[in-house]
Design an enzyme around this catalytic site. Structure first.
Site, mmCIF file in Angstrom:
data_model
loop_
_atom_site.group_PDB
_atom_site.id
_atom_site.type_symbol
_atom_site.label_atom_id
_atom_site.label_comp_id
_atom_site.label_asym_id
_atom_site.label_seq_id
_atom_site.Cartn_x
_atom_site.Cartn_y
_atom_site.Cartn_z
ATOM 1 N N THR A 150 0.765 -1.341 0.103
ATOM 2 C CA THR A 150 -0.058 0.065 -0.179
ATOM 3 C C THR A 150 0.837 1.381 0.143
ATOM 4 N N GLY A 189 2.782 -2.768 8.190
ATOM 5 C CA GLY A 189 2.738 -2.965 9.574
ATOM 6 C C GLY A 189 4.424 -2.947 9.830
ATOM 7 N N GLU A 407 -6.202 -6.077 3.963
ATOM 8 C CA GLU A 407 -6.471 -7.218 3.132
ATOM 9 C C GLU A 407 -7.405 -7.194 2.265
HETATM 10 C C1 LIG Z 1 1.555 -17.794 10.105
HETATM 11 C C2 LIG Z 1 0.745 -17.135 11.080
HETATM 12 C C3 LIG Z 1 -0.762 -17.169 10.886
HETATM 13 C C4 LIG Z 1 -1.683 -16.437 11.987
HETATM 14 C C5 LIG Z 1 -2.192 -15.059 11.512
HETATM 15 C C6 LIG Z 1 -3.262 -14.866 12.689
HETATM 16 C C7 LIG Z 1 -3.786 -13.525 12.403
HETATM 17 C C8 LIG Z 1 -3.789 -12.918 11.400
HETATM 18 C C9 LIG Z 1 -4.642 -11.943 11.387
HETATM 19 C C10 LIG Z 1 -4.581 -10.557 10.694
HETATM 20 C C11 LIG Z 1 -3.669 -10.332 9.645
HETATM 21 C C12 LIG Z 1 -2.642 -9.454 10.098
HETATM 22 C C13 LIG Z 1 -2.354 -8.412 9.307
HETATM 23 C C14 LIG Z 1 -2.769 -8.071 8.301
HETATM 24 C C15 LIG Z 1 -2.535 -6.712 7.853
HETATM 25 C C16 LIG Z 1 -3.041 -6.253 6.351
HETATM 26 C C17 LIG Z 1 -2.066 -6.086 5.457
HETATM 27 C C18 LIG Z 1 -2.559 -5.685 4.285
HETATM 28 O O1 LIG Z 1 -3.644 -4.817 4.140
HETATM 29 S S1 LIG Z 1 -1.635 -6.043 2.813
HETATM 30 C C19 LIG Z 1 -2.210 -5.007 1.435
HETATM 31 C C20 LIG Z 1 -3.568 -5.718 1.255
HETATM 32 N N1 LIG Z 1 -3.993 -4.991 -0.121
HETATM 33 C C21 LIG Z 1 -4.991 -5.783 -0.701
HETATM 34 O O2 LIG Z 1 -5.806 -6.689 -0.627
HETATM 35 C C22 LIG Z 1 -5.547 -4.769 -2.059
HETATM 36 C C23 LIG Z 1 -6.800 -5.021 -2.607
HETATM 37 N N2 LIG Z 1 -6.682 -5.033 -4.269
HETATM 38 C C24 LIG Z 1 -6.673 -6.098 -5.127
HETATM 39 O O3 LIG Z 1 -6.320 -7.480 -4.590
HETATM 40 C C25 LIG Z 1 -6.935 -5.965 -6.569
HETATM 41 O O4 LIG Z 1 -6.480 -4.664 -6.788
HETATM 42 C C26 LIG Z 1 -8.065 -6.264 -7.099
HETATM 43 C C27 LIG Z 1 -9.325 -5.382 -6.329
HETATM 44 C C28 LIG Z 1 -8.299 -7.752 -6.886
HETATM 45 C C29 LIG Z 1 -8.118 -5.965 -8.560
HETATM 46 O O5 LIG Z 1 -6.806 -6.395 -9.084
HETATM 47 P P1 LIG Z 1 -6.729 -6.299 -10.429
HETATM 48 O O6 LIG Z 1 -7.230 -4.692 -10.990
HETATM 49 O O7 LIG Z 1 -5.331 -6.601 -10.956
HETATM 50 O O8 LIG Z 1 -7.773 -7.444 -11.207
HETATM 51 P P2 LIG Z 1 -9.060 -7.205 -12.069
HETATM 52 O O9 LIG Z 1 -8.978 -6.445 -13.161
HETATM 53 O O10 LIG Z 1 -10.123 -6.790 -11.030
HETATM 54 O O11 LIG Z 1 -9.401 -8.823 -12.234
HETATM 55 C C30 LIG Z 1 -8.713 -9.375 -13.465
HETATM 56 C C31 LIG Z 1 -8.786 -10.822 -13.173
HETATM 57 O O12 LIG Z 1 -8.029 -11.323 -11.879
HETATM 58 C C32 LIG Z 1 -8.780 -12.155 -11.208
HETATM 59 N N3 LIG Z 1 -8.064 -11.899 -9.670
HETATM 60 C C33 LIG Z 1 -7.990 -10.606 -8.979
HETATM 61 N N4 LIG Z 1 -7.369 -10.948 -7.836
HETATM 62 C C34 LIG Z 1 -7.044 -12.201 -7.718
HETATM 63 C C35 LIG Z 1 -6.340 -13.019 -6.960
HETATM 64 N N5 LIG Z 1 -5.978 -12.710 -5.622
HETATM 65 N N6 LIG Z 1 -6.461 -14.581 -7.111
HETATM 66 C C36 LIG Z 1 -6.887 -14.952 -8.238
HETATM 67 N N7 LIG Z 1 -7.492 -14.055 -9.358
HETATM 68 C C37 LIG Z 1 -7.384 -13.055 -9.162
HETATM 69 C C38 LIG Z 1 -10.069 -11.315 -11.044
HETATM 70 O O13 LIG Z 1 -11.184 -12.438 -10.485
HETATM 71 C C39 LIG Z 1 -10.353 -11.302 -12.536
HETATM 72 O O14 LIG Z 1 -10.462 -12.728 -13.036
HETATM 73 P P3 LIG Z 1 -11.445 -12.827 -14.425
HETATM 74 O O15 LIG Z 1 -13.023 -12.209 -14.156
HETATM 75 O O16 LIG Z 1 -11.343 -14.343 -14.782
HETATM 76 O O17 LIG Z 1 -10.729 -11.679 -15.625
HETATM 77 C C1 LIG Z 2 -4.782 -1.749 10.228
HETATM 78 C C2 LIG Z 2 -4.564 -2.041 8.965
HETATM 79 C C3 LIG Z 2 -3.109 -2.381 8.531
HETATM 80 C C4 LIG Z 2 -2.553 -2.684 7.429
HETATM 81 N N1 LIG Z 2 -1.450 -3.399 6.998
HETATM 82 C C5 LIG Z 2 -0.904 -3.176 5.774
HETATM 83 C C6 LIG Z 2 0.350 -3.773 5.522
HETATM 84 O O1 LIG Z 2 0.893 -4.533 6.457
HETATM 85 N N2 LIG Z 2 0.917 -3.813 4.235
HETATM 86 C C7 LIG Z 2 0.225 -3.165 3.305
HETATM 87 O O2 LIG Z 2 0.670 -2.912 2.240
HETATM 88 N N3 LIG Z 2 -1.005 -2.193 3.407
HETATM 89 C C8 LIG Z 2 -1.518 -2.434 4.906
HETATM 90 N N4 LIG Z 2 -2.708 -1.834 5.082
HETATM 91 C C9 LIG Z 2 -3.537 -1.047 4.151
HETATM 92 C C10 LIG Z 2 -4.830 -1.748 3.290
HETATM 93 O O3 LIG Z 2 -4.535 -2.676 2.787
HETATM 94 C C11 LIG Z 2 -5.573 -0.705 2.658
HETATM 95 O O4 LIG Z 2 -5.670 0.396 3.444
HETATM 96 C C12 LIG Z 2 -6.654 -1.375 1.897
HETATM 97 O O5 LIG Z 2 -6.235 -2.447 0.760
HETATM 98 C C13 LIG Z 2 -7.661 -0.508 1.322
HETATM 99 O O6 LIG Z 2 -7.044 0.085 0.378
HETATM 100 P P1 LIG Z 2 -7.148 1.961 0.294
HETATM 101 O O7 LIG Z 2 -6.699 2.524 1.815
HETATM 102 O O8 LIG Z 2 -6.555 2.356 -0.690
HETATM 103 O O9 LIG Z 2 -8.687 2.190 0.440
HETATM 104 P P2 LIG Z 2 -9.594 2.873 -0.720
HETATM 105 O O10 LIG Z 2 -9.800 1.890 -1.992
HETATM 106 O O11 LIG Z 2 -9.085 4.194 -1.296
HETATM 107 O O12 LIG Z 2 -10.918 3.041 -0.188
HETATM 108 C C14 LIG Z 2 -11.795 4.428 -0.131
HETATM 109 C C15 LIG Z 2 -12.994 3.821 -0.726
HETATM 110 O O13 LIG Z 2 -13.040 3.707 -2.093
HETATM 111 C C16 LIG Z 2 -14.065 2.359 -2.452
HETATM 112 N N5 LIG Z 2 -13.466 1.871 -3.540
HETATM 113 C C17 LIG Z 2 -12.127 1.764 -3.943
HETATM 114 N N6 LIG Z 2 -12.125 1.187 -5.128
HETATM 115 C C18 LIG Z 2 -13.441 0.887 -5.444
HETATM 116 C C19 LIG Z 2 -14.029 0.261 -6.528
HETATM 117 N N7 LIG Z 2 -13.218 -0.379 -7.731
HETATM 118 N N8 LIG Z 2 -15.270 0.136 -6.516
HETATM 119 C C20 LIG Z 2 -16.158 0.581 -5.657
HETATM 120 N N9 LIG Z 2 -15.593 1.147 -4.753
HETATM 121 C C21 LIG Z 2 -14.109 1.400 -4.661
HETATM 122 C C22 LIG Z 2 -13.858 1.854 -1.208
HETATM 123 O O14 LIG Z 2 -15.032 0.854 -1.118
HETATM 124 C C23 LIG Z 2 -13.654 2.625 -0.037
HETATM 125 O O15 LIG Z 2 -14.946 2.965 0.174
HETATM 126 C C24 LIG Z 2 -3.416 -1.836 6.301
HETATM 127 C C25 LIG Z 2 -4.530 -1.058 6.747
HETATM 128 C C26 LIG Z 2 -4.858 -1.084 7.958
HETATM 129 C C27 LIG Z 2 -6.320 -0.389 8.200
#
Ligand SMILES: CCCCC/C=C\C/C=C\C/C=C\CCCCC(=O)SCCNC(=O)CCNC(=O)[C@H](O)C(C)(C)COP(=O)(O)OP(=O)(O)OC[C@H]1O[C@@H](n2cnc3c(N)ncnc32)[C@H](O)[C@@H]1OP(=O)(O)O
Ligand SMILES: Cc1cc2nc3c(=O)[nH]c(=O)nc-3n(C[C@H](O)[C@H](O)[C@H](O)COP(=O)(O)OP(=O)(O)OC[C@H]3O[C@@H](n4cnc5c(N)ncnc54)[C@H](O)[C@@H]3O)c2cc1C
Length: 634
Positions: A150, A189, A407
């Site tokens: 992110t 994180g 996530e």
């Molecule tokens: C080992 C110990 C275990 C114990 C653990 C215990 C507890 C843990 C608890 C909590 C966790 C702790 C910490 C967590 C911290 C959080 C960390 C983060 O937040 S990391 C950052 C997270 N960020 C995201 O998740 C970003 C979200 N966005 C996306 O994933 C993508 O942008 C998207 C929304 C999916 C769009 O991607 P894109 O634009 O590239 O794809 P599309 O054009 O929409 O779709 C094309 C095509 O691809 C398919 N697809 C998309 N994603 C996936 C995927 N992941 N896998 C497979 N396929 C995927 C999609 O379905 C389309 O397919 P099709 O329709 O057939 O074309």
């Molecule tokens: C506690 C915490 C821990 C985190 N840890 C990590 C980490 O370790 N590593 C890391 O990389 N990231 C981490 N993140 C970041 C996190 O993964 C992002 O905040 C998350 O993926 C949301 O993306 P954004 O912040 O860009 O939200 P945005 O996407 O900007 O969301 C803003 C609004 O836009 C809307 N929106 C966005 N796209 C669309 C769409 N296509 N259609 C409709 N509505 C849409 C959303 O629904 C939302 O209402 C963490 C976040 C938090 C809160």
């Protein structure tokens, strides 16, 4: 003489004549008797260590002191991990999640991302050589990593990430750069002060062409001094592309461009279990407190009743109690699908990838949002004391609402699910978890309100809402709208369809688990009551979906409402016994409201006494500010 163990008389009465074996449910939730023994051993091993206890409540420390104290305990925990009697992996999972780990690290584990994302990224994306080089170092904690994806300007839209990794064929190096302020990595994180390495997601450029986001291993800090490496702020050098697709200067496309998203899929699967653990804590606290708390007058002239005897309170707490079982069983099903799909992917078989993506998005969005709503209801059900920081509700709520965003922000994930459902329905193919979308739902459309009949209603709603969404898309298409506009204008319908699909998966998991499970009759009875209560609760909450997609009538709904309130009354006597079955130690609950012995008021009083403000009768600020004001005759 052994000290008499106090037990609140109301709780004591609640626990008498329990009709089922609580341990049987404990073993079910732990995954078997041996797992329960292992968990309890581990809890004793960790929670008996005086060095892991907080000298003062964390809420009274400064931000920097909180960080230092959590890091101290996290490092101590890692040493204990190495010597754990339970073995490394179970200990690891226990220490990273909302259960045992949060009993020690109340503000969060500074090393969580190292285990939850950094190591999984290496395991899922690294080549054999890269794993040989880094995995042992990571497991031995000779490096601390995070997952830096992110940015200030992008979290959701990964194709919009600005961090660039440009391959230089001359030096065979990648130059990573943050071309703008909005490209700064933000949110990862441990990135601020703890990690010295990161898996960095960046747009790969080679021969002037962008090949999309790829993971790169980047050293952030000097391993000895922990100082940031030169240029680390806006220019990173010497990263290594993980699972390198650069062979002798040429980019080789991966079999599926989304395999680089695999780490997020893993965490989405894990989050389902984690938010369920948090929900179990909230339900336990609220249920025990609701049987200790006596308030108001139910029968004129009678003693104040336990607030749990109000049907309104049962309506607040018994659906979330049932949800903990529903989400646990669904999370178990998803975990099994994850392993199957992953093993297949390692063999090059990607057939289950869309199902895994669709289902992990659906369940992560559903469990986190429902858990957040239910935790807030649990907090409110405890009145003023539920609002106190020491109740632990604020912290539990903060953890589950975070999961609605990280996530994958839930709305965005719902739309991913919808994309998968529309494609499966239209192509009538694939869809391991959406088999009902292929072909028509057979059988009469009449409604019967048996468990099987209700499941059929959920299926009709799940299929029907996909068809409603597709009809909207086709209508827009006929009006000449471009596909992306039609998609945006159907978003409300698409999200409803996705949510109905997720709820069907949870409902079928619950019902199927009860059919398959080897349960004693008393346990089967109480879990079946919870299952029926939960699926009727959700149906009543979203009756519009069912009216739209089935022949449900007003009479059916009134019948289901009556059945629902009967089930509230039937389950009420077992509420405390059910939460006792979770076997959550007081240290894990970390709340005077939820303690096993029900000694709520004394514990609340003792907690309040810990406040720095209660260490003197008159705080120094009186003389500085209030006294002058009182004398100023404004
Ligand atoms: C080992 C110990 C275990 C114990 C653990 C215990 C507890 C843990 C608890 C909590 C966790 C702790 C910490 C967590 C911290 C959080 C960390 C983060 O937040 S990391 C950052 C997270 N960020 C995201 O998740 C970003 C979200 N966005 C996306 O994933 C993508 O942008 C998207 C929304 C999916 C769009 O991607 P894109 O634009 O590239 O794809 P599309 O054009 O929409 O779709 C094309 C095509 O691809 C398919 N697809 C998309 N994603 C996936 C995927 N992941 N896998 C497979 N396929 C995927 C999609 O379905 C389309 O397919 P099709 O329709 O057939 O074309
Ligand atoms: C506690 C915490 C821990 C985190 N840890 C990590 C980490 O370790 N590593 C890391 O990389 N990231 C981490 N993140 C970041 C996190 O993964 C992002 O905040 C998350 O993926 C949301 O993306 P954004 O912040 O860009 O939200 P945005 O996407 O900007 O969301 C803003 C609004 O836009 C809307 N929106 C966005 N796209 C669309 C769409 N296509 N259609 C409709 N509505 C849409 C959303 O629904 C939302 O209402 C963490 C976040 C938090 C809160």
């Amino acid at each position: 003489m052994s000290k008499e163990i106090y037990e609140n008389p109301d709780l004591k009465k609640e626990r008498q004549n329990c009709p089922f074996n609580k341990e049987e449910i404990t073993h079910l939730l732990d995954g078997g008797k041996e797992k329960t023994i292992e968990r309890k051993q581990l809890e004793n091993y960790i929670l008996s260590d005086e060095q892991l206890k907080d000298a003062v409540p964390m809420e009274y420390l400064s931000h920097a002191d909180k960080y230092a104290e959590e890091l101290r305990k996290a490092c101590l925990l890692m040493h204990k991990l190495a010597d754990s009697p339970a073995g490394q992996v179970p200990t690891l999972r226990a220490l990273m999640g909302a259960g045992l780990g949060s009993a020690v690290l109340k503000e969060g584990n500074p090393l969580a991302l190292h285990y939850v994302m950094f190591i999984p990224a290496l395991m899922g994306q690294g080549t054999i050589d890269q794993q040989a080089k880094w995995l042992e170092k990571a497991y031995n904690l000779n490096m601390i990593g995070t997952y830096a994806q992110t940015e200030l300007g992008h979290g959701t839209f990964l194709r919009g990430l600005e961090t660039r990794a440009t391959y230089d064929p001359k030096t065979q190096e990648f130059i990573l750069e943050s071309p703008s302020l909005t490209a700064y990595k933000w949110w990862p994180g441990s990135l601020g002060k703890t990690a010295n390495y990161a898996v960095v997601m960046a747009q790969l450029y080679t021969k002037g062409k962008c090949e999309g986001t790829h993971p790169f291993m980047v050293q952030l800090r000097d391993e000895e001094t922990h100082e940031p490496l030169p240029g680390i702020v806006n220019m990173w050098l010497n990263p290594v592309c993980i699972s390198s697709y650069i062979h002798y200067g040429t980019y080789v496309k991966p079999t599926n461009s989304k395999l680089s998203y695999a780490t997020m899929v893993f965490v989405r699967v894990v989050v389902c279990q984690d938010v369920t653990t948090n929900l179990r804590k909230a339900v336990t606290i609220a249920t025990r407190y609701s049987c200790v708390r006596r308030q108001s007058e139910l029968k004129p002239g009678d003693r104040e009743p336990q607030v749990m005897d109000y049907q309104a309170q049962q309506n607040k707490l018994l659906p979330p109690l049932a949800a903990t079982f529903a989400f646990q069983l669904a999370a178990d099903h998803l975990w099994n699908l994850y392993h199957t799909a992953n093993n297949n992917i390692e063999q090059g078989d990607l057939e289950l990838l869309p199902d895994l993506h669709g289902l992990s998005c659906a369940l992560k969005a559903l469990c986190s949002s429902e858990a957040a709503n239910f935790v807030e209801v649990c907090r409110q059900s405890c009145g003023g004391h539920g609002y106190m920081s020491c109740s632990n509700f604020p912290r539990i709520y903060g953890q589950v609402t975070a999961a609605e965003t990280y996530e994958g922000e839930n709305t965005v994930l719902w739309l991913q699910v919808a994309r998968y459902l529309v494609k499966t329905r239209k192509e009538q193919s694939g869809g391991l978890s959406v088999k009902y979308l292929i072909g028509e739902e057979k059988g009469p459309k009449t409604v019967d309100t048996t468990l099987e009949g209700i499941v059929k209603l959920y299926r009709r709603a799940a299929v029907g809402l996909v068809d409603v969404a597709i009809a909207e898309l086709d209508k827009s298409g006929r009006k000449g709208e471009a596909p992306h506009d039609a998609w945006n204008h159907a978003a409300v319908y698409l999200i409803k369809a996705a949510q109905a699909h997720a709820r069907l998966f949870v409902v079928e998991s619950f019902v199927d688990s009860l059919k398959e499970g080897k349960l004693s009759a008393p346990v089967r009875t109480v879990l079946s009551q919870l299952c029926e209560l939960f699926i009727i609760y959700w149906l009543l909450e979203r009756s519009g979906d069912f009216f739209l997609c089935s022949n449900l009538t007003k009479q059916d709904l009134l019948l289901l409402n009556s059945k629902y309130v009967e089930l509230l009354a039937a389950i009420r006597p077992q509420a405390v016994n059910l939460v006792d079955s979770f076997d959550l130690r007081d240290e894990v609950l970390n709340s005077p409201l939820g303690c096993w012995d029900g000694n709520v008021y004394q514990r609340l009083f003792d907690e309040a006494a810990k406040s720095p403000l209660n260490q003197s009768n008159v705080h120094e600020s009186f003389h500085k500010y209030l006294k002058p004001l009182l004398k100023s005759n404004l």
